[in-house]
Design a protein around this motif. Structure first.
Motif, PDB file in Angstrom:
ATOM      1  N   CYS A  40     -12.006  42.614  11.362  1.00 38.53           N
ATOM      2  CA  CYS A  40     -13.299  42.257  10.770  1.00 38.53           C
ATOM      3  C   CYS A  40     -13.846  43.334   9.836  1.00 38.53           C
ATOM      4  CB  CYS A  40     -14.306  41.970  11.874  1.00 38.53           C
ATOM      5  SG  CYS A  40     -15.880  41.402  11.203  1.00 38.53           S
ATOM      6  N   PRO A  41     -14.099  42.982   8.570  1.00 43.00           N
ATOM      7  CA  PRO A  41     -14.611  43.976   7.628  1.00 43.00           C
ATOM      8  C   PRO A  41     -16.055  44.376   7.924  1.00 43.00           C
ATOM      9  CG  PRO A  41     -14.621  41.813   6.592  1.00 43.00           C
ATOM     10  CD  PRO A  41     -13.942  41.662   7.942  1.00 43.00           C
ATOM     11  N   ASN A  42     -16.760  43.572   8.714  1.00 46.62           N
ATOM     12  CA  ASN A  42     -18.163  43.873   8.996  1.00 46.62           C
ATOM     13  C   ASN A  42     -18.377  44.377  10.420  1.00 46.62           C
ATOM     14  OD1 ASN A  42     -18.882  42.948   6.367  1.00 46.62           O
ATOM     15  ND2 ASN A  42     -18.617  40.865   7.122  1.00 46.62           N
ATOM     16  N   CYS A  74     -21.303  38.066  10.107  1.00 47.30           N
ATOM     17  CA  CYS A  74     -20.065  37.416   9.667  1.00 47.30           C
ATOM     18  C   CYS A  74     -20.247  36.901   8.243  1.00 47.30           C
ATOM     19  CB  CYS A  74     -19.696  36.269  10.592  1.00 47.30           C
ATOM     20  SG  CYS A  74     -18.312  35.301   9.953  1.00 47.30           S
ATOM     21  N   SER A  75     -19.350  37.310   7.347  1.00 45.55           N
ATOM     22  CA  SER A  75     -19.437  36.889   5.945  1.00 45.55           C
ATOM     23  C   SER A  75     -18.427  35.791   5.617  1.00 45.55           C
ATOM     24  CB  SER A  75     -19.230  38.097   5.035  1.00 45.55           C
ATOM     25  OG  SER A  75     -17.990  38.721   5.340  1.00 45.55           O
ATOM     26  N   CYS A  77     -15.138  35.610   5.964  1.00 46.08           N
ATOM     27  CA  CYS A  77     -13.978  36.079   5.200  1.00 46.08           C
ATOM     28  C   CYS A  77     -12.675  35.478   5.718  1.00 46.08           C
ATOM     29  CB  CYS A  77     -13.895  37.603   5.220  1.00 46.08           C
ATOM     30  SG  CYS A  77     -13.199  38.273   6.745  1.00 46.08           S
ATOM     31  N   TYR A  78     -12.711  34.889   6.901  1.00 45.88           N
ATOM     32  CA  TYR A  78     -11.566  34.171   7.479  1.00 45.88           C
ATOM     33  C   TYR A  78     -10.379  35.053   7.839  1.00 45.88           C
ATOM     34  CZ  TYR A  78     -13.915  29.772   6.484  1.00 45.88           C
ATOM     35  OH  TYR A  78     -14.810  28.740   6.454  1.00 45.88           O
ATOM     36  N   CYS A  80     -10.092  36.973  10.566  1.00 48.72           N
ATOM     37  CA  CYS A  80      -9.831  36.791  11.997  1.00 48.72           C
ATOM     38  C   CYS A  80      -9.161  35.433  12.250  1.00 48.72           C
ATOM     39  CB  CYS A  80     -11.122  36.908  12.800  1.00 48.72           C
ATOM     40  SG  CYS A  80     -12.445  35.829  12.220  1.00 48.72           S
ATOM     41  N   THR A  91     -13.935  31.835  12.479  1.00 47.92           N
ATOM     42  CA  THR A  91     -15.028  31.827  11.506  1.00 47.92           C
ATOM     43  C   THR A  91     -15.958  30.660  11.812  1.00 47.92           C
ATOM     44  OG1 THR A  91     -13.389  32.648   9.950  1.00 47.92           O
ATOM     45  CG2 THR A  91     -15.531  32.015   9.043  1.00 47.92           C
TER      46      THR A  91
HETATM   47  S1  SF4 Z   1     -14.656  35.658   9.385  1.00 52.53           S
HETATM   48 FE1  SF4 Z   1     -14.047  36.884  11.171  1.00 52.53          FE
HETATM   49  S2  SF4 Z   1     -13.241  38.782  10.308  1.00 52.53           S
HETATM   50 FE2  SF4 Z   1     -14.445  37.774   8.681  1.00 52.53          FE
HETATM   51  S3  SF4 Z   1     -16.535  38.601   8.826  1.00 52.53           S
HETATM   52 FE3  SF4 Z   1     -16.484  36.745  10.088  1.00 52.53          FE
HETATM   53  S4  SF4 Z   1     -15.974  37.496  12.167  1.00 52.53           S
HETATM   54 FE4  SF4 Z   1     -15.434  39.133  10.738  1.00 52.53          FE
END
Ligand code: SF4
Ligand code: SF4
Lengths: 188, 317
Positions: A40-42, A74-75, A77-78, A80, A91
């Motif tokens: 996870c980038p965040n 969570c942005s 980003c997919y 995970c 996501t």
């Molecule tokens: S999609 Fe998953 S990896 Fe990406 S920001 Fe959300 S929780 Fe983190």
């Protein structure tokens, strides 16, 4: 649009049940490997790691879930979702957590941008960026400084002719679909 | 070839230069676009936290219109978020009878139904697999003179459904960029998240992502994007990112870069709409010269710094 005429997404105790039950299904197969957390980038901005969050869902720890702000970081980003060895749609589970949290007052504040966006889509068929941002600010009256933060950008975009003045779009072309979805999702 | 075009909301407003350049580049390559009549918003990443059903029904409405009125043409979307939402309908709904019935129940309120017969394509996929990098290179009239271009893919074009590229090591833009006479800037940040809509609720978190990406592009002449949200985040917050140590860099849509190399005129590129392309940078880009936005940096781009970059072979592994 005032909050009073939007009864459907409003908080109700008995709404927690179905959303939580669905979330439990979404993450039931988690084997706690931690790949999602590592991806996870965040993660640096989360108070609870994604991996721990899935465990909390499995245990039905609703209060701890409401207390966390992890899912608001969570942005979509997919990463995970792509990497989970169990193929879980994580996501999407984060979106369900946002939906669950939006049943609370604090969650509605945090989810103000998503709600303003969808209100705008419902009213105009296509997002009208300026109207959508004003809608967002109206839902965030708790933070009167917020519009100022985005004002310079808004003016730059306006100067470049990149936003419409209010009044564009397709009108309420999506009204019937929104009404139908509301009716169907209100049913357990 | 003819396509059902889904511009998406951003391309009618803040990303108008993506729309105009995409149409011009498609025309230059001999591809026909017909806009989906009465198309509406796909819901972006805002629908899912509000309504799971609308998250599918909003994009499905557009596919249903294309299916009914556009004779089975592939739907092409330039925006990665629109692309993923449309693609999700085909991947997650049409093979699930119960869910498809529910989505169709919502669509019926609009007098539509969707059966799942329409193919969803990202515009980059069309460039690569329907046109091909070779033909694109043949249509170049003004090679880009070794401009160092950092390809930025972002998230939703690659994940969660890898369709035409390797999501762990995307390279699909490389062949196009090289065909335009530019150099691919070697970096590891092409698939990193720009923060997306986090920029609205928690800008301090998203700004960190933007800063990391801009820092990694330190020696690139331009970054190219294939998504209006990535473009907005990378362009609009450069002043803030600069305070955190990033160097400003011009951000172009891939289609603008292609249009430059094709020699299309200014009205087809709309470079003056970009927030990071100064008049001076525009002149230099038009002349096919590296554009270093900040004069101080240009002197540093000596032969040595160029040699530090890996060879083409290494880059393509
Ligand atoms: S999609 Fe998953 S990896 Fe990406 S920001 Fe959300 S929780 Fe983190
Ligand atoms: S990657 Fe998948 S299996 Fe592993 S901890 Fe995360 S959700 Fe569970």
């Amino acid at each position: 649009m005032s909050e009073a005429v939007r009864p459907t997404w409003s908080p109700k105790e008995d709404e927690y049940g179905p959303v939580l039950a669905r979330l439990k299904e979404e993450v039931a197969a988690c084997m706690q490997c931690g790949t999602c957390t590592a991806s996870c980038p965040n993660g640096f901005a989360m108070d609870i790691t994604p991996r721990t969050m899935w465990r909390m869902i499995q245990f039905g720890m609703v209060d701890a879930i409401f207390d966390s702000h992890t899912y608001w970081m969570c942005s979509s980003c997919y990463t995970c979702t792509l990497r989970c060895p169990r193929g879980l749609k994580l996501t999407s589970a984060m979106a369900s957590l946002k939906r669950l949290a939006m049943l609370t007052r604090e969650g509605r504040r945090e989810g103000a941008f998503y709600r303003a966006f969808m209100d705008n889509v419902e009213s105009h068929g296509r997002v009208q960026e300026m109207g959508m941002m004003s809608g967002y600010f109206l839902k965030r009256m708790d933070n009167p400084a917020l519009p100022l933060r985005y004002l310079p950008l808004g003016l730059r975009l306006l100067g470049k002719g990149k936003v419409h003045l209010p009044g564009g779009g397709q009108g309420r072309i999506l009204g019937p679909m929104f009404a139908k979805a509301r009716e169907m999702e209100a049913m357990p | 070839m003819s396509y059902a075009y889904y511009p998406g909301c951003s391309l009618t407003e803040s990303a108008v230069e993506f729309d105009v350049s995409a149409r011009a580049v498609m025309a230059h390559l001999g591809l026909e676009l017909a806009e989906i009549p009465d198309w509406t918003c796909c819901g972006a990443s805002a629908a899912e936290p509000v309504s799971k059903l609308l998250n599918y029904a909003l994009p499905a409405r557009n596919l249903a219109i294309a299916e009914k009125e556009m004779g089975g043409a592939d739907v092409v979307a330039p925006c990665s978020a629109c692309y993923l939402n449309l693609l999700k309908v085909n991947r997650e709904v049409t093979h699930d009878r119960h869910l498809l019935a529910r989505v169709n129940e919502v669509l019926l309120a609009s007098g539509l139904t969707y059966s799942g017969s329409v193919k969803v394509r990202h515009i980059l996929d069309v460039f690569l697999n329907d046109v091909g990098a070779k033909i694109i290179a043949q249509r170049v009239n003004r090679p880009l003179g070794g401009l160092r271009v950092a390809p930025y893919y972002g998230c939703q074009i690659l994940r969660p459904y890898p369709v035409f590229d390797d999501p762990k090591r995307p390279t699909s833009m490389n062949r196009i960029i090289e065909g335009l006479g530019a150099e691919v800037y070697p970096w590891e940040h092409g698939d990193k998240c720009c923060g997306a809509s986090l920029m609205m609720g928690h800008p301090e978190v998203a700004l960190q992502s933007v800063t990391d990406i801009l820092k990694a592009a330190r020696q690139a002449d331009v970054i190219v994007t294939v998504c209006p949200l990535c473009q907005m985040n990378l362009e609009a917050y450069q002043a803030e990112a600069r305070k955190l140590g990033a160097r400003p860099v011009p951000i172009l849509y891939l289609t603008q870069l292609m249009g430059l190399a094709f020699g299309l005129d200014d009205e087809a590129l709309l470079l003056e709409k970009n927030l990071t392309v100064s008049a001076r940078a525009r002149r230099r880009l038009a002349e096919g010269r590296p554009s270093g936005p900040d004069p101080g940096m240009e002197g540093e781009k000596t032969e040595e710094t160029r040699k530090e970059t890996p060879s083409k072979e290494e880059r393509h592994v």
